[in-house]
Write a protein that holds these residues in place. Structure first.
Motif, PDB file in Angstrom:
ATOM      1  N   SER A 176       0.821  -1.210   0.000  1.00 48.19           N
ATOM      2  CA  SER A 176       0.000   0.000   0.000  1.00 48.19           C
ATOM      3  C   SER A 176       0.858   1.264   0.000  1.00 48.19           C
ATOM      4  N   ALA A 238      -5.104  -1.452  -2.871  1.00 47.50           N
ATOM      5  CA  ALA A 238      -4.107  -1.833  -1.858  1.00 47.50           C
ATOM      6  C   ALA A 238      -4.322  -1.055  -0.570  1.00 47.50           C
ATOM      7  N   LEU A 239      -4.684   0.218  -0.681  1.00 46.07           N
ATOM      8  CA  LEU A 239      -4.907   1.032   0.513  1.00 46.07           C
ATOM      9  C   LEU A 239      -6.150   0.564   1.263  1.00 46.07           C
ATOM     10  N   TRP A 242      -5.349  -2.578   3.159  1.00 45.15           N
ATOM     11  CA  TRP A 242      -4.596  -2.308   4.387  1.00 45.15           C
ATOM     12  C   TRP A 242      -5.519  -1.812   5.493  1.00 45.15           C
TER      13      TRP A 242
END
Length: 346
Positions: A176, A238-239, A242
């Motif tokens: 991320s 990806a963020l 996370w």
């Protein structure tokens, strides 16, 4: 850092304290650290050369001698300049007897001028002779521009780094951070580690696959004009992964992960991205010094040039104030594709 404000002025002690606090709150943390470092260096140099503390305002001859002492290679020299340089090296304030880079000398002079402004005093560097000497010193010290990263982290390199990120919390975080730093315009280290959950707007993600990032403070913008930058595609996914995996709801966005793969309740150090990048480079089979965190910024602009994105569009994300500076990355790509380089054929 105690700011060098006006001593014995008409200001009351409360007003002086308030003014000092205003300087601290209104100045970026990186600038404050640079001021502190430069003030220590300048004061130590003055003590080594004159055996006296700094004066306010400083004498023009002192400013001129400072320039002269930093405009020559002292390796084979003798005399006061060499003695002062050795004293600074012994104190850990100077690295070598060779002259500092022009940018370093310019920064220290800019700090010295700022200290005079804080005291509402004229700077000795405004004197015509000192200004001319400074211009000559800049030319004498000129050297080829060195990139901040040995190589740009382009899409191909970034893909290799991301392949080393597994499904552990550390791998999810690193994936991320790296994609966010690259895709949001090539963010600087402190900008990535300084993000909070409150700076992330996830509301458009479900319908548009879009995330908005708010950067409260960057090298080129302040809190009053905090930019909002879009994050899409793999970087946005990806963020979200996370945030959802960790269950974070507030506080720092990116945090340390323990050896037992637990997220710790504190912010990453400002230099964490450098450590993470070196680790991922090694896992990807690349030398640890292949690139620095600035390579993500250089890589974003280089990849934008390779993909034919307009310079203005790339700058809208990178937040470069100078088109000349951003154009350097484009120029390296464009000149290699210039048809005039193939006049002799294959």
């Amino acid at each position: 850092m105690p700011l060098p404000l006006i001593p014995g002025s008409a200001l009351s002690s409360d007003d002086e304290a308030a003014l000092t606090d205003l300087y601290r709150r209104g100045t970026p943390a990186n600038t404050l650290r640079a001021w502190e470092s430069d003030l220590a260096y300048i004061a130590a140099w003055k003590q080594a050369v004159y055996a006296r503390p700094l004066a306010w305002p400083e004498d023009e001859t002192v400013a001129l001698r400072f320039l002269l002492h930093h405009a020559e290679d002292l390796t084979g020299a003798t005399g006061p300049a060499r003695d002062a340089a050795e004293a600074l090296i012994a104190q850990g304030l100077r690295r070598a007897l060779t002259p500092p880079a022009p940018s370093t000398l310019d920064r220290r002079i800019a700090s010295w001028r700022a200290f005079h402004r804080m005291r509402n005093l004229p700077s000795p560097f405004s004197a015509p002779l000192v200004q001319q000497a400074r211009q000559k010193a800049r030319k004498a010290l000129a050297r080829p521009r060195r990139p901040k990263s040995p190589r740009p982290v382009t899409r191909e390199v970034l893909t290799a780094l991301l392949a080393s990120c597994d499904d552990s919390l550390r791998g999810i975080r690193d994936r991320s951070m790296l994609t966010l730093a690259f895709a949001s315009g090539g963010r600087r280290r402190s900008e990535v580690t300084g993000l909070d959950l409150a700076d992330v707007d996830l509301r458009p993600f479900k319908t548009r696959g879009l995330i908005w990032l708010r950067l409260l403070e960057t090298k080129t913008t302040g809190k009053g004009d905090a930019p909002r930058l879009p994050l899409k595609g793999p970087a946005a996914r990806a963020l979200v992964h996370w945030i959802e995996t960790t269950g974070l709801t507030d506080g720092p966005l990116f945090r340390p992960v323990s050896r037992s793969d637990r997220v710790l309740n504190r912010r990453l150090a400002p230099d964490a991205l450098r450590v993470i990048l070196r680790h991922r480079l090694a896992l990807a089979g690349l030398p640890e010094d292949f690139a620095t965190p600035h390579g993500l910024r250089a890589g974003f602009l280089t990849q934008a040039a390779l993909d034919g994105a307009p310079l203005a569009a790339a700058m809208a994300l990178s937040l470069h104030r100078s088109a000349v500076q951003a154009q350097r990355y484009y120029a390296d790509v464009e000149i290699s594709a210039n048809p005039a380089t193939d006049l002799l054929g294959e």
